[in-house]
Motif scaffolding. Structure first.
Motif, short mmCIF file in Angstrom:
data_model
loop_
_atom_site.label_atom_id
_atom_site.label_comp_id
_atom_site.label_asym_id
_atom_site.label_seq_id
_atom_site.Cartn_x
_atom_site.Cartn_y
_atom_site.Cartn_z
N PRO A 51 0.20 -1.05 -0.23
CA PRO A 51 0.11 0.43 -0.16
C PRO A 51 0.91 1.40 -0.22
CG PRO A 51 -0.72 -1.54 1.86
CD PRO A 51 0.37 -2.17 1.17
N SER A 52 -0.19 2.09 -0.49
CA SER A 52 1.22 3.23 -1.28
C SER A 52 1.50 4.21 0.52
CB SER A 52 0.15 4.76 -1.01
OG SER A 52 -0.26 4.11 -2.19
N PHE A 53 0.58 3.87 2.00
CA PHE A 53 1.22 3.99 2.90
C PHE A 53 2.29 3.66 3.36
CE2 PHE A 53 1.15 4.89 7.44
CZ PHE A 53 0.69 5.82 7.73
N GLU A 54 2.91 2.77 3.25
CA GLU A 54 3.63 1.77 4.01
C GLU A 54 4.37 1.41 2.48
OE1 GLU A 54 4.20 -3.06 5.28
OE2 GLU A 54 2.07 -2.57 4.81
N ARG A 55 4.75 2.01 1.14
CA ARG A 55 5.33 1.59 0.67
C ARG A 55 6.58 3.10 1.34
NH1 ARG A 55 2.61 1.56 -3.74
NH2 ARG A 55 3.05 4.58 -4.23
N LEU A 56 5.15 3.99 0.59
CA LEU A 56 5.72 5.54 1.49
C LEU A 56 7.40 5.32 2.82
CD1 LEU A 56 4.51 7.89 0.12
CD2 LEU A 56 6.08 7.65 -1.13
N ARG A 57 7.08 4.25 3.28
CA ARG A 57 7.47 3.95 4.71
C ARG A 57 9.01 3.00 4.95
NH1 ARG A 57 4.08 6.92 4.77
NH2 ARG A 57 3.63 8.48 7.20
N THR A 58 8.89 2.24 3.21
CA THR A 58 10.05 0.92 3.66
C THR A 58 11.25 1.56 2.65
OG1 THR A 58 7.77 0.11 4.35
CG2 THR A 58 10.58 -0.98 3.59
N GLY A 59 12.35 1.31 2.83
CA GLY A 59 13.38 1.38 1.79
C GLY A 59 14.68 0.42 1.75
N ARG A 80 17.62 11.79 -9.47
CA ARG A 80 16.51 11.56 -9.78
C ARG A 80 15.44 12.27 -9.63
NH1 ARG A 80 14.10 8.30 -3.94
NH2 ARG A 80 12.25 7.26 -5.23
N ILE A 81 15.38 14.00 -9.77
CA ILE A 81 14.24 14.59 -9.58
C ILE A 81 13.65 14.75 -10.69
CG2 ILE A 81 12.92 16.97 -8.74
CD1 ILE A 81 14.87 16.23 -5.92
N ASP A 82 14.83 14.84 -11.53
CA ASP A 82 14.49 15.81 -13.06
C ASP A 82 14.01 14.31 -13.82
OD1 ASP A 82 16.15 18.38 -12.34
OD2 ASP A 82 18.06 17.88 -12.93
N ALA A 107 7.12 8.69 -6.83
CA ALA A 107 6.93 7.60 -7.12
C ALA A 107 5.77 7.43 -8.03
CB ALA A 107 6.44 6.71 -5.33
N LYS A 108 5.42 8.11 -8.45
CA LYS A 108 4.17 8.17 -8.52
C LYS A 108 4.26 8.07 -10.53
CE LYS A 108 -0.13 10.16 -10.85
NZ LYS A 108 -1.27 11.06 -10.33
N LYS A 109 5.28 9.13 -10.69
CA LYS A 109 6.11 9.81 -12.10
C LYS A 109 6.92 8.12 -12.09
CE LYS A 109 4.64 13.07 -12.65
NZ LYS A 109 3.75 13.92 -13.76
N GLU A 110 8.03 7.54 -11.33
CA GLU A 110 8.76 7.15 -11.47
C GLU A 110 7.69 5.55 -11.81
OE1 GLU A 110 12.89 8.15 -8.78
OE2 GLU A 110 10.66 6.64 -7.88
N LYS A 111 7.16 5.63 -11.10
CA LYS A 111 6.23 4.07 -11.57
C LYS A 111 5.69 4.63 -12.54
CE LYS A 111 2.65 1.53 -10.15
NZ LYS A 111 1.92 0.97 -8.41
N GLU A 112 4.92 4.78 -13.31
CA GLU A 112 4.53 5.64 -14.87
C GLU A 112 5.56 5.77 -15.75
OE1 GLU A 112 3.02 9.40 -14.55
OE2 GLU A 112 1.36 9.02 -13.74
N LYS A 113 7.01 5.93 -14.94
CA LYS A 113 8.14 5.79 -16.20
C LYS A 113 8.83 4.66 -16.98
CE LYS A 113 8.69 10.56 -16.92
NZ LYS A 113 9.44 11.72 -17.02
#
Length: 821
Positions: free
Chosen positions: A50-58, A112-114, A273-279
């Protein structure tokens, strides 16, 4: 089941035509460098969370086990629960060489941002026709003397009525300044002293003093300072940063990070995370872990990173200051037990019992006019709790809504020169600045995050001389001023801000260097017939001249310290009026033992309050003066003894005025006997009591590293002074092995003198419980042990305590050196 196992199961259950599998495949084919099959599986498993957990796991690179092998290249971690060992391993691996690796890591963050195509929000600050002015007193009227401070209060009161008597003049700190601070650029702000550099920065940060007159506008991306919270966007950092000395650097950074929060970083991470998944792009695991850790709680890992860049060990207790609070272990509580009634002598029972048969406590309460009902215990407890809440609430509200007392004030000399901006030369300079401030398009180079190429140059009076690009080796600035060589020469030569071109400076410096070298070689050899240099004394001035000069300096310093002198005089007057109102005409009401004790207690409390306040207020003054003394003594300006006695003697006239005003109020309001001798003794005792308390405070600073420790040291003896003063426990009741401290207690001699001087000869009868009526002087002699013929010794001892504490201050200031540098 860990994330990798779930990822394997998820991928095994999907066929090759599914969107997720094809996406993962495309990521591997997209050439994310260093992404092996195992890492790809872990990323695929992370994306199923889930998005909430994914953003807290590395993903963190796994460490080798005891056998030197590891099962997986990376392991999943919860960024909110990174342990010290994990953080250390991450920082050591990523930032082995602090400066170089930091630059590379910042570039990886930017990449990463670019790569995701996200535009990071930027802020452009514009200021147009910004002018700041202040109303200033002219000449000596602006000096902080006692007279001027009193006049300031009078002017303020008259100002409330619409009248204005003080002569002031408008000082232009900034005048018509315009410019732009662009994002991803660094602007250098230069200018001579008093050109308004600090004022401009404070104006841009929205931190100007509200009493200043400000015109013009400052905008952040087109929004005025009143349309948002500027502290969220910009900050003015003073060169003197202040922190709590009891906290480590790491604790301060953690505290600051936690107070500031994560801001927009969490939203940026979600978008990434959203952009990287799309690309179909895998992020750098280390960059991803760092961004997640700093976007969730904003502390810990970020603090370790900053400490690493600063070159500090993130496990070290590095203190900002030289103070460290230590907990004081409490001793075991002693229990007071009462003896059984059958063990008490018969003659003592009648004393412990009140006339109606109750215990002594009820009699004491009734005799003091207090309530004896049991419910008053709970009423008093509730009152204490209520006052605690009230005072803490008032303290909180004061911090929120009240501004600091006083404000800095600029000074203009009587002979103010003509303003430069009103001259023809000033107009030319203004025209030059306006042309220089015209916007010129310049592309940002070679992936730079900040471009260290803008110059904003101010002149005295707060006007812009140059605002524009620097260019390589500052060639654009040179070209600009070369176009106006006449104005340039007038500006830099006529106004004493001269500079030479680099080549000329270099050639001249080589010639001067050779000349100086030859001169040093020549002077290093003494001429024939010369003798060694000999100084008869260590200091250029005699001891008396040193004292005279130090006394002049101290007198000027004290005269220009109204905050110190007015506070203690005001406190003395306030205490005198308060105690006089509480003990109104108490001297005329001596009919019983209770009346006599109240009178003695009023005199004791009166001098003790003011004396302790003198001790407290003098400590920070002496601490600041001592810092200057260390530097001046090291420069050989004077020795310690003349300096110390100058500070000792300069206190005498101020304490004299304080004692005189205090004595007149207290003596008249309490209605003591108006005889010259008794009034003189009351003044004499009050004066030397205030004086030895002042010198006691100075002495406590001289044996302490700072005024905080000095206040603790001095306060440790206040209770002993009270206990052995002879008022609460008469000398005859003090155990023999402690009576020696009674004779060493200065407050005991103060009480001795006050009681004997006022009532040592009074023959009026007073009522004593359980005894026949007695004369006041006889009761004082029998109960307290005070001898009326002992006043000469008391007077000498009181003066001796003042001399003792002053001498100890001089000796300690000469012997001890607490300088830290």
């Amino acid at each position: 089941m860990d994330i990798l196992s779930r990822g394997l199961q998820d991928m095994a259950s999907l066929d090759g035509s599914s969107g997720f599998a094809s996406g993962a495949s495309s990521r591997r084919r997209s050439g994310a460098d260093g992404v092996d099959e195992e890492e790809a599986l872990r990323w695929a498993a992370l994306e199923r969370l889930p998005s909430f957990e994914r953003l807290r796991t590395g993903l963190m690179r796994a460490e080798a086990d005891a056998n030197g092998s590891r099962r997986f290249a990376h392991e999943e971690v919860d960024v909110r629960a990174l342990g010290l060992a994990q953080r250390q391993a991450f920082v050591e691996r990523v930032f082995r060489v602090a400066e170089e690796d930091n630059a590379r890591f910042l570039a990886r963050l930017r990449a990463r941002i670019d790569r995701a195509g996200i535009q990071v929000p930027t802020v452009e600050v514009r200021f147009k026709d910004l002018s700041v002015a202040a109303e200033c007193h002219v000449g000596t009227r602006a000096l902080p003397t006692l007279t001027n401070a009193t006049r300031d209060v009078a002017d303020w009161l008259l100002g409330l009525l619409g009248a204005k008597l003080a002569r002031t003049k408008t000082l232009h700190i900034l005048k018509g300044v315009s410019g732009v601070v662009k994002p991803s650029r660094m602007t250098l702000l230069l200018g001579p002293p008093s050109s308004g550099k600090t004022t401009l920065l404070l104006a841009l940060a929205g931190k100007l003093d509200p009493t200043l007159k400000v015109t013009g506008e400052v905008t952040y991306n087109g929004y005025g300072l009143g349309e948002f919270v500027p502290q969220k966007t910009a900050a003015y950092i003073s060169q003197n940063d202040v922190h709590d000395g009891a906290m480590t650097v790491k604790e301060i950074l953690d505290f600051s990070a936690r107070c500031q929060g994560v801001g927009q970083r969490y939203e940026l991470l979600k978008e990434l995370a959203k952009k990287e998944k799309e690309k179909g792009v895998y992020p750098d695991p280390e960059v991803d872990l760092f961004m997640k850790a700093t976007s969730v709680n904003g502390a810990t890992l970020q603090t370790d990173y900053i400490l690493r860049i600063l070159g500090l060990d993130m496990c070290a207790d590095v203190l900002v200051g030289d103070q460290m609070r230590r907990g004081i272990s409490g001793g075991q509580k002693k229990r007071l037990t009462t003896e059984k009634m059958d063990a008490v002598p018969t003659n003592a029972v009648s004393i412990l019992l009140a006339p109606d048969g109750r215990r002594l406590g009820f009699a004491v309460l009734e005799n003091s006019g207090l309530f004896t009902n049991k419910e008053w215990y709970w009423i008093a407890t509730a009152a204490l709790l209520g006052f605690t809440i009230l005072f803490n609430g008032m303290f909180t509200l004061s911090l929120m809504y009240l501004n600091p007392v006083g404000k800095p004030q600029a000074i203009l000399p009587e002979e103010t020169n003509i303003n430069l901006e009103d001259t023809q030369e000033g107009k030319k300079i203004t025209d030059m600045a306006q042309r220089a401030a015209a916007p010129t398009p310049e592309p940002i180079s070679s992936n730079s995050m900040v471009v260290l190429d803008k110059l904003l140059l101010l002149k005295r009076g707060g006007q812009v001389i140059y605002s524009g690009p620097l260019g390589r080796n500052s060639h654009k600035v040179v070209e600009y001023f070369e176009q106006y060589v006449h104005e340039w020469n007038n500006l830099f030569l006529h106004h004493k801000v001269s500079c030479l071109l680099a080549n000329s400076c270099f050639s001249v410096s080589r010639v001067v260097f050779r000349q100086n070298k030859a001169l040093v070689q020549e002077l290093s050899k003494p001429p024939p017939g010369s003798t060694d240099i000999y100084f008869a004394t260590q200091y250029s001035q005699s001891t008396f001249d040193q004292f005279r000069l130090c006394f002049w300096k101290q007198w000027l310093t004290y005269w220009r310290s109204p905050d110190y002198n007015l506070v203690r005089v005001f406190f003395a007057l306030f205490t005198a009026v308060l105690l006089g109102a509480i003990f109104w005409r108490v001297g005329n009401k001596m009919r019983s033992l209770t009346d006599l004790l109240v009178i003695i207690g009023s005199m004791f409390a009166a001098v003790l309050f003011v004396g302790v306040e003198n001790c407290i207020t003098v400590q920070p003054v002496v601490a600041v003066e001592r810092t200057v003394f260390y530097r001046e003594r090291a420069a050989g300006m004077y020795s310690a003894i003349p300096y110390a006695f100058a500070q000792v003697i300069v206190e005498i006239p101020y304490v004299f005025v304080e004692s005189a005003s205090y004595t007149l109020i207290v003596y008249s309001m309490m209605s003591f006997q108006w005889t010259p001798a008794k009034f003189f003794w009351f003044f004499y005792i009050s004066f030397f009591t205030f004086l030895y308390f002042t010198y006691y405070g100075m002495m406590s600073v001289s044996i302490s590293p700072n005024d905080q420790v000095a206040s603790i040291f001095a306060a440790a003896f206040y209770s002993l002074f009270n206990l052995f003063s002879g008022f609460f426990i008469p000398r005859s009741k003090i155990p023999k092995w402690w009576v020696w401290y009674y004779w060493l207690c200065p407050v005991a001699w103060t009480v001795y003198g006050l009681v004997v001087s006022q009532y040592g000869d009074v023959e009026d009868l007073i009522k004593v419980p359980g005894q026949p009526d007695q004369q006041a002087r006889l009761f004082i002699k029998d109960y307290f042990g005070y001898d009326p013929d002992f006043m000469g010794v008391v007077a000498a001892v009181l003066a001796g305590f003042a001399v003792l504490f002053a001498s100890l201050y001089a000796y300690c200031i000469k012997t001890f050196n607490f300088q830290q540098r």
